[in-house]
Scaffold this active site. Structure first.
Site, mmCIF file in Angstrom:
data_model
loop_
_atom_site.group_PDB
_atom_site.id
_atom_site.type_symbol
_atom_site.label_atom_id
_atom_site.label_comp_id
_atom_site.label_asym_id
_atom_site.label_seq_id
_atom_site.Cartn_x
_atom_site.Cartn_y
_atom_site.Cartn_z
ATOM 1 N N CYS A 1 10.146 22.537 5.078
ATOM 2 C CA CYS A 1 9.295 21.449 5.743
ATOM 3 C C CYS A 1 9.763 20.220 5.296
ATOM 4 O O CYS A 1 10.410 20.049 4.219
ATOM 5 C CB CYS A 1 7.943 21.594 5.393
ATOM 6 N N ARG B 1 3.992 15.601 8.678
ATOM 7 C CA ARG B 1 4.937 16.421 8.360
ATOM 8 C C ARG B 1 5.523 17.321 9.345
ATOM 9 O O ARG B 1 4.901 17.321 10.588
ATOM 10 C CB ARG B 1 4.285 17.196 7.370
ATOM 11 N N ASN C 1 6.399 24.328 0.930
ATOM 12 C CA ASN C 1 6.854 25.386 0.126
ATOM 13 C C ASN C 1 7.682 24.723 -1.259
ATOM 14 O O ASN C 1 8.468 23.870 -1.061
ATOM 15 C CB ASN C 1 7.874 26.269 0.722
HETATM 16 C C1 LIG Z 1 4.604 28.334 4.968
HETATM 17 C C2 LIG Z 1 3.934 26.807 4.879
HETATM 18 C C3 LIG Z 1 4.956 25.877 4.006
HETATM 19 C C4 LIG Z 1 6.080 25.796 5.032
HETATM 20 C C5 LIG Z 1 7.290 25.658 4.345
HETATM 21 O O1 LIG Z 1 7.463 24.859 3.344
HETATM 22 N N1 LIG Z 1 8.579 26.108 4.684
HETATM 23 C C6 LIG Z 1 9.606 26.075 4.021
HETATM 24 C C7 LIG Z 1 10.349 27.378 3.919
HETATM 25 S S1 LIG Z 1 11.456 27.403 2.757
HETATM 26 O O2 LIG Z 1 10.997 28.160 1.551
HETATM 27 O O3 LIG Z 1 11.791 26.074 2.140
HETATM 28 O O4 LIG Z 1 12.626 27.993 3.068
HETATM 29 C C8 LIG Z 1 2.724 26.832 3.933
HETATM 30 C C9 LIG Z 1 2.348 25.393 3.734
HETATM 31 C C10 LIG Z 1 0.598 25.531 3.733
HETATM 32 C C11 LIG Z 1 0.359 26.851 3.509
HETATM 33 C C12 LIG Z 1 -0.805 27.657 3.641
HETATM 34 C C13 LIG Z 1 -1.995 26.822 2.748
HETATM 35 O O5 LIG Z 1 -1.566 26.605 1.452
HETATM 36 C C14 LIG Z 1 -3.312 27.471 2.917
HETATM 37 C C15 LIG Z 1 -3.403 28.931 2.660
HETATM 38 C C16 LIG Z 1 -3.338 29.311 1.310
HETATM 39 C C17 LIG Z 1 -3.202 30.618 1.019
HETATM 40 O O6 LIG Z 1 -2.995 30.946 -0.365
HETATM 41 C C18 LIG Z 1 -2.316 31.489 1.644
HETATM 42 C C19 LIG Z 1 -2.258 31.291 3.063
HETATM 43 C C20 LIG Z 1 -2.176 29.670 3.476
HETATM 44 C C21 LIG Z 1 -2.680 29.664 5.039
HETATM 45 C C22 LIG Z 1 -0.838 29.067 3.191
HETATM 46 C C23 LIG Z 1 0.182 29.817 4.269
HETATM 47 C C24 LIG Z 1 1.487 29.070 3.852
HETATM 48 O O7 LIG Z 1 1.838 29.600 2.539
HETATM 49 C C25 LIG Z 1 1.527 27.722 4.105
HETATM 50 C C26 LIG Z 1 1.304 27.626 5.900
#
Ligand SMILES: C[C@H](CCC(=O)NCCS(=O)(=O)O)[C@H]1CC[C@H]2[C@@H]3[C@H](O)C[C@@H]4C[C@H](O)CC[C@]4(C)[C@H]3C[C@H](O)[C@]12C
Length: 324
Positions: free
Chosen positions: A2, A16, A79
Site C-alpha cells: 500500500c 492511499r 501493512n
Molecule cells: C490488508 C490491508 C493492508 C494492505 C497493505 O498494506 N498491503 C501490503 C501488502 S504487503 O504486506 O506489504 O505485501 C489492511 C489495512 C487495514 C486493515 C484492516 C483494518 O485494520 C481493520 C480490521 C482490523 C482487524 O484486526 C482485521 C480486519 C481489518 C478489516 C483489517 C484487514 C487488513 O489487515 C487491512 C485491510
C-alpha cells in the site's frame, strides 16, 4: 503493498492505495457525532468529531483502513508485517486495540499536535476484534495540513517519526525508508548533464532521463522512492478538480496491475482501491480496480449529528462514457 500520501494545494488532501489480493468488503463509512463509540479499555464516547473513511463494518462497528475527521486530521493503517509488535494492556496507560486506533485518534484530536499528546500515553494492545478478524500488523500515518507523522509499535516500543515527505509504504521501518532517499539524490525532473567524464561527449537522447535510476518495481522501498519523487516534484493547479486529479496521478505512479505481483495459488496483488480525501472539506474521492471513474462522497451533505453509521457501498464496474 500500500502507499499513503498527503498533498497540499489550496486545500489539504490525504489518501492511499490499498493493495491486496482480496477484499474484506469495505465501503465508505461516515461516523456521525453521536454514534456511541465503544472502546475495549475506555469509557464509551457518546459525542465526538465526525469521521469519513474506508472501513469494513462488522456488527455495526466501523473498522477503518483510512479516514479523516471534520477538523482535517487524516490517518491510515498500512501493512507492517514482521515488524509490528503490540502488547498486553498495562495500568496507567491508554490501552487501545489496533482496530480502534484510527477512530480513537480521529474522534478526539483536531491536529497532529493533539494526536502527539494522546500518543504519549498510548499502549497499542494485541486484542483482536473477534476470532475471525485477527490482529492486523500495521503501522500508521497521521497528518494535518501542517505536519505528518508515522507511528510504529515495534519490539523496542512505540516509535513516532516526523515524516517530512508525507509518504508511507510498508516494510522496512520508516527510518530506513527515509534514509534510502540519500541513494537517489541525483535524480531530477530536469535534463541531466554529463558528470560522468569530461573526456566523453555523453548527451541526453530522451525526455525523462533526469530520473533514470528511479526504481520501477513494486517492492515497498521502491514504491516509497517513486511516490516521494512524484509527490515532491508534483505541479498542479489549486482548484478542486486539478488537485484531486493530480493526487490520483501521484498515487498512479505506484498502482499495481493484476499479474505483476504474484502472491501464490494463482493470486495476484492489485490496487483494490485508491482514495483521496479533501480533508478540509470532508469529501472522500475513490476509484477501484474495477471502476476507474472517480466517485465522491461529501460528509457535509449528511446529517453529522446522527447516531447511526452512514454507509456507501463502493460503486463497481467500469463507467465508460460513450462519446458517439
Ligand atoms: C490488508 C490491508 C493492508 C494492505 C497493505 O498494506 N498491503 C501490503 C501488502 S504487503 O504486506 O506489504 O505485501 C489492511 C489495512 C487495514 C486493515 C484492516 C483494518 O485494520 C481493520 C480490521 C482490523 C482487524 O484486526 C482485521 C480486519 C481489518 C478489516 C483489517 C484487514 C487488513 O489487515 C487491512 C485491510
Amino acid at each position: 503493498m500500500c502507499t499513503a500520501a498527503v498533498y497540499k494545494t489550496k486545500d489539504f488532501y490525504f489518501g492511499r492505495t490499498l493493495d491486496y489480493d482480496f477484499s474484506y468488503g469495505e465501503e465508505v463509512v461516515i461516523t456521525p457525532r453521536s454514534y456511541a463509540f465503544h472502546f475495549r479499555n475506555a469509557e464509551v464516547m457518546e459525542r465526538h468529531y465526525a469521521v469519513i473513511g474506508m472501513a469494513h463494518v462488522e456488527g455495526d462497528y466501523p473498522l477503518y483502513y483510512d479516514a479523516v475527521n471534520e477538523r482535517g486530521l487524516g490517518m491510515a493503517g498500512l501493512n507492517f508485517v514482521g515488524n509490528a509488535q503490540y502488547r498486553k494492556a498495562v495500568q496507567g496507560k491508554d490501552n487501545v486495540a489496533t482496530f480502534e486506533f484510527i477512530p480513537w485518534i480521529l474522534v478526539q484530536c483536531a491536529t497532529v499536535r493533539e494526536a502527539r499528546e494522546r500518543l504519549a500515553r498510548l499502549n497499542l494492545t494485541e486484542d483482536s476484534f473477534n476470532r475471525d478478524l485477527p490482529v492486523a500488523q500495521l503501522h500508521w500515518i497521521i497528518a494535518d495540513r501542517e505536519e505528518t507523522i508515522v507511528i510504529e509499535a515495534v519490539k523496542e516500543g512505540m516509535k513516532i517519526y516526523d515524516n517530512p515527505v508525507g509518504v508511507l509504504t510498508n516494510n522496512p521501518p520508516f527510518g530506513q525508508q527515509l534514509f534510502q532517499l540519500n541513494n537517489y539524490m541525483q535524480l531530477s525532473p530536469k535534463e541531466p548533464r554529463n558528470h560522468f567524464s569530461e573526456k566523453l561527449s555523453l548527451r541526453s537522447y530522451s525526455r525523462g532521463m533526469g530520473a533514470l535510476g528511479l526504481p520501477g518495481d513494486l517492492s515497498s522501498p521502491s514504491r516509497f522512492v517513486r511516490a516521494v519523487f512524484t509527490k515532491m516534484n508534483s505541479v498542479s493547479g489549486n482548484s478542486e478538480a486539478e488537485s484531486v486529479s493530480q493526487f490520483f496521478h501521484i498515487l498512479g505512479s505506484v498502482e499495481q496491475q493484476r499479474g505483476c505481483c504474484e502472491v501464490g495459488d494463482g493470486k495476484y496483488e492489485i490496487t483494490v482501491y485508491t482514495s483521496c480525501c479533501n480533508a478540509d472539506k470532508g469529501i472522500y474521492y475513490y476509484t477501484t480496480y474495477e471502476n476507474r471513474q472517480i466517485t465522491a462522497i461529501d460528509m457535509q451533505k449528511e446529517d453529522l449529528e446522527g447516531n447511526q453509521l452512514i454507509k456507501f457501498p463502493l460503486v463497481q464496474g467500469e463507467q465508460i462514457k460513450m462519446q458517439n
